[in-house]
Design a protein around this motif. Structure first.
Motif, PDB file in Angstrom:
ATOM      1  N   ALA A 112      19.082  -0.958 -10.533  1.00 26.18           N
ATOM      2  CA  ALA A 112      18.918  -2.271  -9.920  1.00 26.18           C
ATOM      3  C   ALA A 112      19.189  -2.147  -8.429  1.00 26.18           C
ATOM      4  N   SER A 113      18.429  -2.853  -7.662  1.00 22.72           N
ATOM      5  CA  SER A 113      18.642  -2.803  -6.223  1.00 22.72           C
ATOM      6  C   SER A 113      19.919  -3.536  -5.859  1.00 22.72           C
ATOM      7  N   ASN A 114      20.534  -3.104  -4.780  1.00 22.69           N
ATOM      8  CA  ASN A 114      21.734  -3.788  -4.303  1.00 22.69           C
ATOM      9  C   ASN A 114      21.436  -5.245  -4.010  1.00 22.69           C
ATOM     10  N   GLU A 115      20.262  -5.518  -3.485  1.00 17.00           N
ATOM     11  CA  GLU A 115      19.872  -6.893  -3.165  1.00 17.00           C
ATOM     12  C   GLU A 115      19.853  -7.758  -4.423  1.00 17.00           C
ATOM     13  N   ALA A 116      19.250  -7.250  -5.508  1.00 22.66           N
ATOM     14  CA  ALA A 116      19.177  -8.008  -6.755  1.00 22.66           C
ATOM     15  C   ALA A 116      20.574  -8.226  -7.334  1.00 22.66           C
ATOM     16  N   PHE A 136      22.588 -11.752  -7.892  1.00 25.31           N
ATOM     17  CA  PHE A 136      23.118 -12.131  -9.200  1.00 25.31           C
ATOM     18  C   PHE A 136      24.602 -12.450  -9.104  1.00 25.31           C
ATOM     19  N   VAL A 137      25.369 -11.640  -8.379  1.00 23.94           N
ATOM     20  CA  VAL A 137      26.802 -11.909  -8.193  1.00 23.94           C
ATOM     21  C   VAL A 137      26.988 -13.266  -7.537  1.00 23.94           C
ATOM     22  N   SER A 138      26.166 -13.555  -6.549  1.00 19.78           N
ATOM     23  CA  SER A 138      26.245 -14.846  -5.861  1.00 19.78           C
ATOM     24  C   SER A 138      25.985 -15.990  -6.840  1.00 19.78           C
ATOM     25  N   ALA A 197      34.279 -12.301 -15.846  1.00 19.47           N
ATOM     26  CA  ALA A 197      34.088 -10.891 -16.199  1.00 19.47           C
ATOM     27  C   ALA A 197      32.705 -10.397 -15.800  1.00 19.47           C
ATOM     28  N   ILE A 198      31.693 -11.234 -15.970  1.00 21.64           N
ATOM     29  CA  ILE A 198      30.336 -10.850 -15.573  1.00 21.64           C
ATOM     30  C   ILE A 198      30.289 -10.588 -14.071  1.00 21.64           C
ATOM     31  N   LYS A 206      29.595  -6.507  -9.870  1.00 18.31           N
ATOM     32  CA  LYS A 206      30.078  -5.813  -8.669  1.00 18.31           C
ATOM     33  C   LYS A 206      30.273  -4.336  -8.959  1.00 18.31           C
ATOM     34  N   GLY A 207      30.800  -4.028 -10.138  1.00 23.13           N
ATOM     35  CA  GLY A 207      30.968  -2.628 -10.532  1.00 23.13           C
ATOM     36  C   GLY A 207      29.636  -1.926 -10.689  1.00 23.13           C
ATOM     37  N   ALA A 208      28.635  -2.614 -11.208  1.00 25.85           N
ATOM     38  CA  ALA A 208      27.306  -2.020 -11.365  1.00 25.85           C
ATOM     39  C   ALA A 208      26.660  -1.757 -10.006  1.00 25.85           C
ATOM     40  N   ALA A 209      26.923  -2.632  -9.066  1.00 30.14           N
ATOM     41  CA  ALA A 209      26.309  -2.485  -7.738  1.00 30.14           C
ATOM     42  C   ALA A 209      26.931  -1.347  -6.940  1.00 30.14           C
ATOM     43  N   HIS A 210      28.244  -1.195  -7.045  1.00 31.43           N
ATOM     44  CA  HIS A 210      28.940  -0.234  -6.176  1.00 31.43           C
ATOM     45  C   HIS A 210      29.581   0.904  -6.941  1.00 31.43           C
TER      46      HIS A 210
END
Length: 148
Positions: free
Chosen positions: A20-24, A28-30, A97-98, A103-107
Motif C-alpha cells: 500500500a502506498s504511504n499516501e493511501a 486511511f489513518v486520517s 487499534a485499527i 500506522k504500523g503497516a505504513a512505517h
C-alpha cells in the motif's frame, strides 16, 4: 515446494499488488482518526452510553411484585443498556487499534513508538476480556432459558 519467484509465500508480482502506498495509508489513518473523534464527541461515546441508566424506582416502587410489568421493563432496559455500553466500548477500542495497526503497516511495526505498541496489546487484552465476559453472560442466560 514454492515457485522460484515466491518471497515469504507471496509471488513478486502479487507482492507489488499488496503493498500500500504511504499516501493511501495516511489517508486511511486520517479517516480512522476522524471516526474516532466523532465517536468520542457523540452520544455513542462509551462514557455517555454507560451514564444513561435508570433506577428500578423510576418505573414503580422498585418492588417486582407490586408492578411486575414495570420490573420486567426495567430488567430488559438494563440488559439492553449493558449490551449497548459493551458495543460502544468495543467499537471504540477496535477503531483505536485499527489506527495503530495502519500506522504500523505504513512505517513498520518496529518503528511504532513503544507507547503505541503497548497500547495496541492493551487494547487486544481488553477486547478479549470483554468478549470472555460477554460469552460467560450468554452462557448463563442460555442455561437459564433466557438466551436469544
Amino acid at each position: 515446494m514454492l515457485p522460484a519467484d515466491m518471497v515469504g509465500g507471496v509471488s513478486a508480482a502479487s507482492k507489488k499488488d499488496l503493498e500500500a502506498s504511504n499516501e493511501a495509508l495516511r489517508k486511511f489513518v486520517s479517516q480512522v482518526d476522524e471516526v474516532l473523534r466523532r465517536l468520542e464527541g457523540s452520544a455513542g461515546n462509551p462514557t455517555k452510553v454507560s451514564a444513561q441508566t435508570i433506577r428500578a424506582s423510576s418505573l414503580s416502587s422498585g418492588r417486582a411484585d407490586a408492578f411486575p410489568e414495570a420490573h420486567s421493563l426495567y430488567t430488559q432496559y438494563n440488559s439492553v443498556h449493558e449490551q449497548l455500553t459493551t458495543l460502544s466500548k468495543t467499537l471504540h477500542l477496535h477503531i483505536e487499534a485499527i489506527g495503530i495497526a495502519v500506522k504500523g503497516a505504513a512505517h513498520g511495526y518496529e518503528k511504532l513508538e513503544d507507547d503505541q505498541r503497548r497500547r495496541f496489546w492493551e487494547i487486544r487484552a481488553e477486547i478479549l476480556e470483554i468478549e470472555k465476559a460477554a460469552s460467560g453472560q450468554h452462557s448463563a442466560k442460555d442455561e437459564s432459558g433466557m438466551g436469544a
